[in-house]
Motif scaffolding. Structure first.
Motif, short mmCIF file in Angstrom:
data_model
loop_
_atom_site.label_atom_id
_atom_site.label_comp_id
_atom_site.label_asym_id
_atom_site.label_seq_id
_atom_site.Cartn_x
_atom_site.Cartn_y
_atom_site.Cartn_z
N ARG A 129 -0.49 18.40 6.40
CA ARG A 129 -0.29 19.76 5.90
C ARG A 129 1.09 20.28 6.30
O ARG A 129 1.77 20.94 5.49
CB ARG A 129 -1.37 20.68 6.46
CG ARG A 129 -2.77 20.43 5.90
CD ARG A 129 -3.71 21.56 6.31
NE ARG A 129 -5.08 21.31 5.86
CZ ARG A 129 -6.06 20.86 6.64
NH1 ARG A 129 -5.79 20.59 7.92
NH2 ARG A 129 -7.26 20.67 6.16
N ALA A 130 1.50 19.99 7.51
CA ALA A 130 2.82 20.44 7.96
C ALA A 130 3.94 19.80 7.14
O ALA A 130 4.93 20.46 6.79
CB ALA A 130 3.01 20.11 9.45
N VAL A 175 0.84 -1.19 0.00
CA VAL A 175 0.00 0.00 0.00
C VAL A 175 0.87 1.23 0.00
O VAL A 175 1.76 1.37 0.80
CB VAL A 175 -0.91 0.03 1.24
CG1 VAL A 175 -1.82 1.24 1.21
CG2 VAL A 175 -1.72 -1.25 1.32
N ALA A 176 0.60 2.18 -0.92
CA ALA A 176 1.29 3.46 -0.95
C ALA A 176 0.37 4.46 -1.59
O ALA A 176 0.22 4.51 -2.79
CB ALA A 176 2.58 3.35 -1.74
N GLY A 177 -0.26 5.31 -0.75
CA GLY A 177 -1.28 6.22 -1.27
C GLY A 177 -2.49 5.40 -1.65
O GLY A 177 -3.28 5.05 -0.83
N LEU A 192 -12.69 7.76 8.51
CA LEU A 192 -12.88 9.20 8.48
C LEU A 192 -12.17 9.88 9.65
O LEU A 192 -11.54 10.93 9.48
CB LEU A 192 -14.37 9.53 8.53
CG LEU A 192 -15.18 9.28 7.26
CD1 LEU A 192 -16.65 9.58 7.50
CD2 LEU A 192 -14.65 10.12 6.10
N ARG A 193 -12.25 9.27 10.81
CA ARG A 193 -11.58 9.85 11.98
C ARG A 193 -10.07 9.88 11.78
O ARG A 193 -9.41 10.91 12.03
CB ARG A 193 -11.93 9.05 13.24
CG ARG A 193 -11.19 9.53 14.49
CD ARG A 193 -11.59 8.74 15.71
NE ARG A 193 -11.32 7.31 15.59
CZ ARG A 193 -10.11 6.77 15.77
NH1 ARG A 193 -9.06 7.55 16.05
NH2 ARG A 193 -9.94 5.47 15.66
N LEU A 194 -9.50 8.78 11.32
CA LEU A 194 -8.04 8.72 11.13
C LEU A 194 -7.58 9.72 10.07
O LEU A 194 -6.54 10.36 10.23
CB LEU A 194 -7.62 7.30 10.76
CG LEU A 194 -7.81 6.24 11.84
CD1 LEU A 194 -7.46 4.85 11.29
CD2 LEU A 194 -6.95 6.54 13.07
N GLU A 195 -8.35 9.84 8.99
CA GLU A 195 -7.97 10.79 7.94
C GLU A 195 -8.04 12.22 8.44
O GLU A 195 -7.13 13.02 8.17
CB GLU A 195 -8.89 10.60 6.72
CG GLU A 195 -8.61 9.32 5.96
CD GLU A 195 -9.57 9.10 4.82
OE1 GLU A 195 -9.18 8.45 3.83
OE2 GLU A 195 -10.73 9.58 4.90
N LEU A 244 -3.12 14.43 1.84
CA LEU A 244 -2.74 13.16 2.46
C LEU A 244 -1.86 12.33 1.52
O LEU A 244 -0.86 11.74 1.94
CB LEU A 244 -3.98 12.36 2.85
CG LEU A 244 -4.78 12.86 4.06
CD1 LEU A 244 -5.97 11.96 4.30
CD2 LEU A 244 -3.89 12.92 5.30
N HIS A 245 -2.24 12.30 0.25
CA HIS A 245 -1.45 11.57 -0.74
C HIS A 245 -0.03 12.11 -0.80
O HIS A 245 0.95 11.34 -0.75
CB HIS A 245 -2.11 11.67 -2.11
CG HIS A 245 -1.22 11.28 -3.24
ND1 HIS A 245 -1.02 9.97 -3.62
CD2 HIS A 245 -0.44 12.03 -4.07
CE1 HIS A 245 -0.17 9.93 -4.63
NE2 HIS A 245 0.20 11.16 -4.94
N ASP A 246 0.09 13.42 -0.92
CA ASP A 246 1.42 14.03 -1.04
C ASP A 246 2.25 13.80 0.22
O ASP A 246 3.46 13.54 0.14
CB ASP A 246 1.29 15.53 -1.31
CG ASP A 246 0.73 15.83 -2.69
OD1 ASP A 246 0.65 14.90 -3.51
OD2 ASP A 246 0.38 17.00 -2.95
#
Length: 320
Positions: A314-315, A7-9, A303-306, A71-73
């Motif tokens: 973002r950081a 799994v990657a992205g 949803l909670r984890l995301e 999240l992907h980036d």
């Protein structure tokens, strides 16, 4: 049956050594996770199905497309840093590399898009060009065989690495390595890797399950019959939108390529005229809600984890 995944992205399935080159490359080029509604409108993943007015107010919200990109980036940047520590290079490619790439799971019903792309044959060609030019693919192909093995071990985890196994909604056992740079990046973002793997395995399966339920529904079948009658009046003899799409996807079907756009435009107009678009929109929502109720724990946990991962993601993105 056991299916082993990395799994990657978006998820990558490694079924043989022959596809290892593609596995190292970022999956965003060949397989976008962005979903579209049955009417062709863009919606992020399960956004339509997960948006429920009856859910508690504190329920984490479905991510926007931009948030999914973040999240992907972040996952890819963390993976890149980890791979660099092992002596290998990787490049981040966009989750949505082709802005006009669309998916119509039941019928093409955007006349403008159909007039430009038909059934998307041109988009498939562009995806293939992006896949072949992917710097990750070229870099991995240029490594010596021994280095390729070490790169894959660093990326997905060595064969001796402990594995996490979960059961998908269809009953299949799905496993992945608990180590490697991909696992490390996801653990840093989402915390408990076993929980993240469990809930993504379940929720990623719901799209296909929902669409199968829609296509088996009597209302859908009746709407498709009306659609086919509309198409015949316009001079196109196809029993269903799926049959029309397959005809133009098959290079050996004998269907003239020049007919693709006119056929797709007729499909879109008949989908609107017969109510097929309205029908599948309603059915898609109904079955989506039903599945989300059945798999509520996995849906809400994901949803909670995301949502919890977004500030960190973002950081990470801002720091680059």
């Amino acid at each position: 049956m056991d299916v082993t995944t990395g799994v990657a992205g978006t998820k990558r399935v490694l079924v043989a050594a022959a596809v290892m080159v593609a596995a190292l490359a970022t999956a965003a080029v060949g397989c976008s996770t962005q979903q579209k509604g049955p009417d062709g409108a863009r919606q992020g993943g399960e956004a339509r199905a997960l948006t429920r007015p009856d859910l508690p107010a504190h329920q984490p919200h479905p991510l926007s497309e931009r948030q999914k990109d973040v999240l992907h980036d972040a996952e890819e940047l963390l993976t890149r840093s980890c791979m660099a520590a092992h002596g290998f290079k990787t490049w981040v490619v966009p989750r949505r590399p082709l802005a006009d790439d669309r998916e119509f799971p039941y019928a093409v019903d955007d006349v403008r898009w159909a007039s430009q792309h038909g059934y998307g044959g041109d988009m498939a060609a562009r995806r293939e060009r992006l896949r072949l030019s992917d710097p990750n693919r070229r870099y991995f192909a240029g490594l010596a065989p021994s280095r390729q093995k070490r790169a894959l071990d660093a990326y997905h985890g060595a064969e001796s690495t402990k594995r996490i196994t979960v059961k998908a909604p269809n009953g299949l056992s799905i496993s992945r390595a608990d180590g490697g740079c991909v696992a490390l990046s996801e653990r840093k973002l989402y915390g408990d890797l076993a929980t993240w793997f469990r809930v993504t395995t379940v929720t990623d399966a719901l799209t296909g399950m929902r669409r199968q339920m829609v296509q088996k529904d009597a209302e859908f079948k009746s709407s498709v019959e009306d659609w086919a009658a509309c198409m015949r009046k316009r001079g196109f003899s196809y029993a269903s939108p799926e049959k029309a799409r397959i005809a133009f996807a098959d290079p050996h079907s004998g269907v003239p390529r020049k007919e693709e756009k006119p056929t797709a435009v007729a499909e879109a107009r008949c989908a609107a005229a017969t109510g097929l678009s309205r029908s599948v929109r309603r059915l898609d929502q109904r079955y989506g809600e039903r599945l989300n109720d059945i798999y509520a724990d996995a849906v809400r946990t994901r949803l909670r984890l995301e949502n919890e991962a977004l500030p960190h993601a973002r950081a990470i993105v801002r720091s680059q």
